[in-house]
Design a protein around this motif. Structure first.
Motif: not given
Length: 446
Positions: A252-269
């Motif tokens: 049930i992920l909302t679009q806003e939650e998806k945005e938060a998930a990718i924003w804070w990913g901060d992949d070191p690559d």
């Protein structure tokens, strides 16, 4: 015949080699901000970096800036004798005059060069170019050029001393041994397994010995083990339900939650890493409040040290418990077709590194700038849309530093790579790490 000062020759050579833009008249606060910006840039654009190594780098860079100027501010104390093993640092001549901005400038350039000796020649030129521009901005205001020479020498001496100390902490040049191929993985119920859906191709976990590194603050080394929920695959058990929460949220992920998930990913690559994000938020606060230069560098030092200690303790606990993530538990016991929204990082789960480091930074920043504190995080502004996850990078707006820390932790739950318990313990322990840093005698009247 007029004598040309040796440092002026270096500046001229730097301009000839690297290209000098029109001279900018920097304020003291801008100098601190520009070096923080440079630190995050070097972190992002240096290959083989990791959140662990980056956290260490920001700590030494921040501390070096503080120690380079602290003697110019009688109300503030050096960290000499307060941090583990830091027993010797250069002392300024009490009878001599220093330009503390030039001390800071030289120290920051020097420590970035040595901590990130492996960075590209292009990045090294950027460091040299910034050092030159700031030197020119401030040295031309001095009637006695020997003050500039003395200040540069002192800043570099401080950086050299801190770098020598850093070489004994266990993390020196840690990027050369990101993955230990000789490590024997614990084989027990609930232990971490290399996932198929992962950020890294390595089947060996990142920096398994990082938790053995020397902490900056003894109180953080002495923090006790957290409590982990006992392993149990029975539906309805506390352990099972933690993973079931991850699974149910993903449905049930909302679009806003998806945005938060990718924003804070901060992949070191591709980014400046999670510690870099905390350093960046520190810069947002400093730019907004424009405090005195000593407050700027003190804040960078506190945040850097707290986040570095948070990573050391977090990695100690991660490899003590060596716990699995949802990508191994859920397909085996709940839904064999399930895959998390965000790929797994290459190391055990408990506790959450994102949560603990975000909490430490938030506590330090609230101590300095208070709460509430409104800011907009634009760290990933302009990044291309994540087509795989059908999600854009959308700027984040917060009314407090803790609100940002909470979303950082929650983002890993939304991403499906941390159970709630990982995040809760990370946030709790992060507060304690930060408090131990704040409890140091930073002010003369503490």
């Amino acid at each position: 015949m007029k004598t040309i000062h040796p440092y002026a020759v270096l500046c001229l050579l730097a301009c000839l080699g690297f290209g000098c833009s029109e001279q900018h008249d920097y304020s003291e606060q801008e100098v601190a901000l520009e070096w923080a910006k440079m630190a995050t840039h070097i972190t992002q654009y240096t290959p083989a970096n990791s959140p662990t190594f980056a956290s260490r780098g920001f700590a030494y860079i921040g501390l070096t800036g503080y120690e380079a100027i602290v003697h110019g501010y009688p109300g503030h104390n050096s960290m000499l004798g307060q941090l583990n093993g830091l027993e010797q640092l250069p002392q300024p001549d009490k009878e001599a005059t220093y330009d503390w901005v030039l001390c800071l400038n030289a120290a920051q350039a020097s420590i970035i060069h040595t901590i990130y000796v492996q960075t590209s020649d292009e990045n090294k030129k950027k460091v040299d170019s910034l050092e030159t521009a700031i030197y020119q901005s401030f040295s031309e205001k001095l009637e006695d050029i020997s003050i500039a020479e003395r200040s540069v020498a002192f800043g570099r001496a401080v950086a050299d001393a801190i770098f020598e100390w850093s070489k004994t902490d266990g993390g020196h040049r840690g990027y050369l041994r990101n993955f230990d191929k000789e490590m024997q993985h614990p084989e027990r119920p609930g232990s971490w397994k290399p996932p198929l859906f992962a950020q890294s191709f390595s089947h060996h976990p990142l920096h398994p010995h990082w938790g053995e590194n020397r902490t900056f603050v003894q109180g953080n080394r002495d923090l006790p083990l957290p409590e982990m929920i006992p392993y149990d695959t029975l539906p309805g058990s506390p352990y099972y339900e933690q993973f079931n929460q991850v699974y149910q949220k993903d449905l049930i992920l909302t679009q806003e939650e998806k945005e938060a998930a990718i924003w804070w990913g901060d992949d070191p690559d591709v980014t400046f890493t999670p510690p870099g994000h905390s350093y960046y938020i520190t810069s947002l606060a400093i730019a907004q409040k424009n405090p005195p230069m000593i407050t700027c560098v003190e804040t960078y030092a506190k945040v850097g040290i707290a986040v570095a200690d948070a990573f050391i303790k977090c990695w100690e606990w991660k490899y003590h418990f060596f716990t699995e993530r949802a990508n191994t538990f859920v397909p085996k016991y709940i839904d064999q077709e399930w895959e998390s929204f965000w790929p797994d990082p290459p190391f055990p789960a408990f506790p959450s590194g994102h949560a603990i480091q975000a909490a430490t930074a938030a506590v330090v920043l609230e101590d300095t700038f208070g709460t509430p504190f409104h800011f907009i995080d634009r760290a990933h502004e302009g990044r291309e849309r994540d087509e795989v996850r059908d999600t854009d990078f959308v700027n984040r707006e917060f009314n407090s530093f803790w609100e940002a820390a909470q979303e950082t932790a929650d983002s890993r739950f939304y991403g499906g790579i941390h159970i709630p318990h990982d995040n809760e313990v990370g946030l709790e322990k992060g507060k304690k790490v930060a408090q131990n840093v704040l409890n140091l005698q930073w002010k003369a009247n503490q």
